[in-house]
Write a protein that holds these residues in place. Structure first.
Motif, PDB file in Angstrom:
ATOM      1  N   UNK A 185      10.734  42.492  21.480  1.00 43.82           N
ATOM      2  CA  UNK A 185       9.849  41.710  22.459  1.00 43.82           C
ATOM      3  C   UNK A 185       8.602  41.061  21.288  1.00 43.82           C
ATOM      4  N   UNK A 186       9.126  40.093  20.699  1.00 42.68           N
ATOM      5  CA  UNK A 186       8.395  39.773  19.476  1.00 42.68           C
ATOM      6  C   UNK A 186       7.031  38.933  19.967  1.00 42.68           C
ATOM      7  N   UNK A 187       7.204  38.733  21.447  1.00 39.97           N
ATOM      8  CA  UNK A 187       5.942  37.879  22.162  1.00 39.97           C
ATOM      9  C   UNK A 187       4.637  38.716  21.570  1.00 39.97           C
ATOM     10  N   UNK A 188       4.919  40.014  21.324  1.00 37.68           N
ATOM     11  CA  UNK A 188       3.597  40.874  21.058  1.00 37.68           C
ATOM     12  C   UNK A 188       2.860  40.163  19.709  1.00 37.68           C
ATOM     13  N   UNK A 189       3.858  39.678  18.951  1.00 41.17           N
ATOM     14  CA  UNK A 189       3.114  39.357  17.305  1.00 41.17           C
ATOM     15  C   UNK A 189       2.467  38.170  17.866  1.00 41.17           C
ATOM     16  N   UNK A 190       2.812  37.333  18.630  1.00 41.27           N
ATOM     17  CA  UNK A 190       2.210  35.984  19.082  1.00 41.27           C
ATOM     18  C   UNK A 190       0.827  36.347  20.037  1.00 41.27           C
ATOM     19  N   UNK A 191       1.112  37.382  20.752  1.00 37.30           N
ATOM     20  CA  UNK A 191      -0.167  38.074  21.196  1.00 37.30           C
ATOM     21  C   UNK A 191      -1.260  38.867  20.311  1.00 37.30           C
ATOM     22  N   UNK A 192      -0.772  39.129  19.601  1.00 36.21           N
ATOM     23  CA  UNK A 192      -1.550  39.765  18.590  1.00 36.21           C
ATOM     24  C   UNK A 192      -2.329  38.709  17.756  1.00 36.21           C
ATOM     25  N   UNK A 193      -1.659  37.482  17.550  1.00 35.39           N
ATOM     26  CA  UNK A 193      -2.425  36.270  16.894  1.00 35.39           C
ATOM     27  C   UNK A 193      -3.510  35.683  17.944  1.00 35.39           C
ATOM     28  N   UNK A 245       9.680  32.020  19.228  1.00 37.37           N
ATOM     29  CA  UNK A 245       9.417  30.737  19.595  1.00 37.37           C
ATOM     30  C   UNK A 245       7.885  30.442  19.661  1.00 37.37           C
ATOM     31  N   UNK A 246       7.484  31.495  20.547  1.00 41.26           N
ATOM     32  CA  UNK A 246       5.823  31.571  20.888  1.00 41.26           C
ATOM     33  C   UNK A 246       5.148  31.905  19.604  1.00 41.26           C
ATOM     34  N   UNK A 247       5.774  32.780  18.624  1.00 34.71           N
ATOM     35  CA  UNK A 247       4.978  33.089  17.608  1.00 34.71           C
ATOM     36  C   UNK A 247       4.907  31.704  16.656  1.00 34.71           C
ATOM     37  N   UNK A 248       6.090  30.985  16.843  1.00 37.97           N
ATOM     38  CA  UNK A 248       5.900  29.870  15.962  1.00 37.97           C
ATOM     39  C   UNK A 248       5.026  28.703  16.433  1.00 37.97           C
ATOM     40  N   UNK A 249       4.985  28.745  17.855  1.00 39.82           N
ATOM     41  CA  UNK A 249       4.270  27.564  18.546  1.00 39.82           C
ATOM     42  C   UNK A 249       2.596  28.147  18.242  1.00 39.82           C
ATOM     43  N   UNK A 250       2.164  29.208  18.474  1.00 35.98           N
ATOM     44  CA  UNK A 250       1.007  29.770  18.255  1.00 35.98           C
ATOM     45  C   UNK A 250       0.450  29.615  16.911  1.00 35.98           C
ATOM     46  N   UNK A 251       1.354  29.855  16.008  1.00 34.42           N
ATOM     47  CA  UNK A 251       0.872  29.710  14.532  1.00 34.42           C
ATOM     48  C   UNK A 251       0.657  27.962  14.288  1.00 34.42           C
ATOM     49  N   UNK A 258      -0.601  45.274  21.929  1.00 30.06           N
ATOM     50  CA  UNK A 258      -0.613  44.159  20.842  1.00 30.06           C
ATOM     51  C   UNK A 258      -1.945  43.569  21.044  1.00 30.06           C
ATOM     52  N   UNK A 259      -2.334  43.127  22.225  1.00 33.36           N
ATOM     53  CA  UNK A 259      -3.757  42.554  22.288  1.00 33.36           C
ATOM     54  C   UNK A 259      -4.748  43.415  21.641  1.00 33.36           C
ATOM     55  N   UNK A 260      -4.712  44.893  21.886  1.00 34.91           N
ATOM     56  CA  UNK A 260      -5.664  45.487  21.412  1.00 34.91           C
ATOM     57  C   UNK A 260      -5.539  45.597  19.632  1.00 34.91           C
ATOM     58  N   UNK A 261      -4.195  45.459  19.163  1.00 37.06           N
ATOM     59  CA  UNK A 261      -4.062  45.578  17.786  1.00 37.06           C
ATOM     60  C   UNK A 261      -4.601  44.190  17.127  1.00 37.06           C
ATOM     61  N   UNK A 262      -4.564  43.202  17.817  1.00 36.18           N
ATOM     62  CA  UNK A 262      -4.988  41.878  17.193  1.00 36.18           C
ATOM     63  C   UNK A 262      -6.706  41.981  16.920  1.00 36.18           C
ATOM     64  N   UNK A 263      -7.205  42.668  17.904  1.00 32.20           N
ATOM     65  CA  UNK A 263      -8.958  42.598  17.867  1.00 32.20           C
ATOM     66  C   UNK A 263      -9.202  43.701  16.658  1.00 32.20           C
ATOM     67  N   UNK A 264      -8.311  44.727  16.524  1.00 31.08           N
ATOM     68  CA  UNK A 264      -8.496  45.785  15.703  1.00 31.08           C
ATOM     69  C   UNK A 264      -8.371  45.295  14.152  1.00 31.08           C
ATOM     70  N   UNK A 265      -7.427  44.314  14.257  1.00 35.39           N
ATOM     71  CA  UNK A 265      -6.922  43.665  13.124  1.00 35.39           C
ATOM     72  C   UNK A 265      -7.977  42.556  12.595  1.00 35.39           C
ATOM     73  N   UNK A 266      -8.627  41.945  13.514  1.00 37.12           N
ATOM     74  CA  UNK A 266      -9.700  41.003  13.285  1.00 37.12           C
ATOM     75  C   UNK A 266     -11.002  41.897  12.769  1.00 37.12           C
TER      76      UNK A 266
END
Lengths: 278, 292, 239
Positions: free
Chosen positions: A32-40, A93-99, A182-190
């Motif tokens: 589920x690589x959508x999580x990477x897009x979610x993190x972004x 695909x979502x990762x690519x689009x979000x990027x 993944x959502x939480x990981x994004x904020x922690x990362x930021x």
């Protein structure tokens, strides 16, 4: 604590969070690589909320969990029981689009990046506590009926259906939880790094996370912990001339583990044996 | 109208490349039973080989030969890795996908560290070729003609092989049912090797056509191409060879129109959004999957 | 039986395992050239496994010798090339391909000429009528004919036939059995696995009886046909 050690531990814990967010849906064969897009998405959302609207960390974190879960939940209606590759391609695909969206939106800093996110005072403590909470949550899921049902789906989906298990429900549930993590990981990362660049959320991140998951082993939730520490640690020990080949090393390891020990270094059977000995 | 025709023509030349890529990808999926995500990376490495030979010798024939040999060699060399993985008990096709992503990471790193200091490479004008025909804004380049003609010849040859020769029939037999193919006495290993060989040959042609058509290559080209190839295969129906022809061409045309109407890097997203919508609404593909 | 004949097919202490379950236990069996041998036994006794082990589809442990060649280390396609073909249970063919293509694939190891396929079409006229039709649209009986036809095209000396009567109407079963007898008469050696014990003993030369992976009895087909034990155990349902 030296800043090198702090960064090492902080990054490792964020990677463990992300690896768990990929581990959980893989219990039913969804990469589920959508999580990477979610993190972004949540990292930029958190960054904007903090920089432009003065939000503090905790509410941002809570919102990001909800947003992350919501994204995955909405998408899971169509890919909750899709074949592995469909889930993969939707995610990438979502990762690519979000990027691309980030790169082309000046408000988000475009290709230059988003700066000035207030950093946490005690990031490691926050991360550790959060990791324990998520870990406990996952542990409970693992040892519940849902966890056992997932194991049946993994080995034989038809058998699972004949037992009255609904693969789509479990797939949707796992994808949703994974989105929240993944959502939480994004904020922690930021809030840990303080600046965001679209280039971080690419194949490199996907590849690194996959390496952590498969080297550690996908049959238990524990494998990713040592794998994240070791894989993040290797490039720090090596001289910089070799460390720049980090992804090549990951790639080689990934191919090797699949060809030699596809279940990864830490497996369920191994943990059983360890427990029995004691 | 002129603009419309120009975009369609451009789209068809790009589409031919996608058609060939997805055909090679599907062939290995059907016969070797692997998801070869690194296949487009092999194509990009072969483009680097073309570039290196042209720069060193400026000998076109040699460049063509080396490109094809490199592509075939890479595909054949990957075979033992995938055979090893598929022979492990309890693993499925997912494992080959994960390993091919690992392989892909390795190749990207090698290209970005070892060639041209990681900068994108560009091919000389004499290789790319100029315009052959011009009418208003309709501009037909030599490379477009190569892409169309090459695409048609290769596709026709491939389907001739598939339906009119013993090797092709064996491909289709293994694709339909590996177990029955075994019972018939069809040599599985030899036929599987043939699929790598033909995918390699195809990859060599693709590298040549692509290097002429876009005139550049970078270490990261393979990643976005691999993504498109996997997406095309899924949109058409995983392993559906005939569906791949249609969707590959359609992707080329859609991209070409996106480039024509939408500014800069946004154009790249349009095709992905369309494919995403198709996949989300029809997860099994437009023409039905041939595997799973 | 003289020595020369026993060296045709010779299985010696063959064991087959599915994971941890043993499906064949120390099976030894011989087939002489030109013989018609039948394996009888209940469902799950290991008849199918025995045939599959000869072709190394189910990896056997022990020794299987065919015309002086050890088969256990060879891949299935090499074994087929050496002159053994299998007509599998459930008439497995390539459903999406035409009848003709199925025959062409059957001839992978045979003489790849038009004439040999022509001979098969001569022998099974129904296949000639359906030549261009996709095999999946044939009836069960026609698929079995196709399965036999393509099995002959790899130029086998030994034909393994697995449960040919399964799921077919009695009239068609008779046709299939007649075909097997004819094939045996023109020189093909046949090893048949069949649940219909009575019918198969009537046409075979010799028989082996399998029970839970063991050979429990062997002998001339005529003798077994009159054996009370066999009558009790296997003729019940289908006299």
């Amino acid at each position: 604590m030296s800043s090198t050690l702090m960064y090492f531990l902080g990054f490792s814990m964020i990677y463990i969070l992300m690896a768990w967010s990929i581990y959980l849906p893989y219990r039913v064969k969804h990469l589920h690589f959508l999580t990477v897009a979610t993190m972004a998405v949540t990292s930029y959302m958190g960054g904007i909320l903090a920089v432009n609207f003065g939000w503090s960390f905790v509410p941002t974190l809570l919102l990001s969990i909800v947003i992350g879960a919501l994204i995955s939940y909405l998408i899971s209606h169509t890919i909750g029981n899709a074949p592995t590759f469909t889930v993969v391609i939707v995610g990438i695909t979502f990762v690519f689009i979000i990027k691309t969206v980030i790169e082309n939106t000046d408000y988000l800093g475009g290709t230059i990046g988003l700066f000035g996110i207030p950093m946490l005072d005690h990031p490691l403590i926050f991360l550790l506590v959060f990791l324990l909470v998520v870990g406990y949550f996952l542990y409970r899921i693992e040892h519940s009926r849902i966890g056992r049902a997932a194991s049946v789906i993994f080995t034989d989906e038809d058998l699972a259906k004949s037992m009255g298990i609904k693969p789509k429900q479990i797939g949707m549930l796992f994808q949703t939880i994974s989105g929240g993590i993944a959502g939480s990981a994004g904020v922690f990362y930021a809030f840990f790094v303080g600046s965001l660049f679209p280039d971080f959320f690419t194949f490199h991140l996907i590849g690194t996370l996959m390496t952590i998951l498969f080297i550690g082993g996908y049959t238990t939730m524990w494998g990713v912990i040592p794998a994240a520490l070791i894989l993040r640690g290797i490039p720090m020990i090596l001289p910089s001339s070799i460390a720049s080949w980090r992804l090549l090393i990951y790639g080689v390891l990934l191919v090797a583990i699949i060809a030699i020990k596809p279940k990864g270094l830490i497996t369920k059977n191994m943990l059983w044996k360890l427990l029995k000995k004691r | 109208m002129e603009f419309f025709i120009a975009q369609v023509l451009n789209g068809l030349s790009l589409g031919s490349i996608y058609v060939l890529l997805v055909t090679g990808f599907n062939l290995m999926l059907l016969v070797a039973k692997i998801i070869q995500f690194a296949y487009p990376q092999f194509v990009v490495i072969s483009m680097y080989a073309t570039w290196a030979v042209l720069r060193a010798t400026n000998n076109v024939i040699l460049a063509i030969l080396v490109t094809i040999v490199v592509s075939i060699a890479l595909n054949l060399l990957s075979e033992p890795i995938f055979r090893r993985i598929t022979s492990i008990k309890g693993t499925d096709i997912n494992a080959t996908f994960v390993a091919s992503i690992g392989l892909s990471m390795v190749l990207v790193e090698i290209m970005s560290h070892s060639f041209n200091q990681g900068f994108p490479i560009s091919f000389s004008d004499s290789w790319v070729g100029g315009s052959v025909f011009r009418y208003g804004i309709i501009n037909i380049s030599r490379s477009s003609i190569f892409a169309w003609v090459g695409g048609i010849i290769v596709v026709v040859a491939f389907f001739y092989l598939l339906y009119r020769t013993m090797v092709g029939r064996s491909f289709r037999a293994i694709a339909e049912n590996l177990y029955v193919a075994k019972l018939f006495g069809i040599p599985i290993f030899k036929t599987s090797m043939m699929s790598y060989l033909i995918a390699g040959l195809l990859g060599g042609f693709i590298a040549l056509l692509l290097s002429m058509l876009i005139g550049t290559a970078s270490p990261w080209l393979g990643e976005s191409v691999a993504l498109k190839v996997l997406a095309v295969s899924i949109v058409a129906g995983l392993g559906n060879l005939k569906g791949g022809l249609f969707v590959g061409l359609a992707l080329g045309v859609v991209e070409s129109f996106a480039i024509g109407y939408v500014a800069g890097s946004w154009s790249n997203v349009i095709a992905f959004v369309i494919m995403l919508i198709v996949i989300l609404t029809k997860p099994k593909g437009l023409f039905g999957a041939a595997v799973e | 039986m003289n020595n020369n004949e026993t060296t045709f097919l010779n299985m010696n202490n063959v064991n087959v395992f599915y994971d941890s379950i043993q499906a064949l236990k120390n099976v030894s069996l011989e087939v002489a050239k030109g013989e018609f041998v039948v394996l009888i036994g209940a469902n799950g006794a290991g008849k199918s496994t025995l045939l599959k082990s000869i072709l190394n589809i189910q990896a056997p442990k022990g020794s299987i010798n065919f015309k002086g060649k050890e088969l256990t280390k060879l891949n299935t396609d090499k074994i087929v090339a050496n002159g053994i073909s299998i007509i599998p249970e459930g008439h497995l063919i390539f459903n999406s391909m035409s009848v003709l293509e199925n025959l062409q694939l059957g001839a992978y190891h045979g003489k790849k000429n038009e004439q040999s396929i022509e001979n098969i079409l001569e022998y099974f006229p129904i296949l000639r009528e359906r030549k261009e039709q996709t095999a999946g649209t044939l009836s069960g009986g026609e698929q079995q004919m196709l399965s036999i036809g393509r099995g002959l095209l790899s130029d086998p000396e030994l034909i393994l036939v697995d449960e040919p009567s399964l799921g077919l109407a009695p009239k068609i079963v008779n046709d299939i059995f007649n075909i097997l007898v004819k094939l045996n008469n023109i020189g093909y050696t046949i090893l048949l696995s069949e649940q219909n014990a009575k019918k198969s003993l009537e046409i075979a030369d010799r028989a082996y009886v399998l029970e839970t992976g063991n050979i429990v009895m062997e002998g001339k087909a005529d003798d077994l046909l009159n054996n009370e034990e066999i009558k009790d155990a296997y003729f019940g349902g289908n006299i």
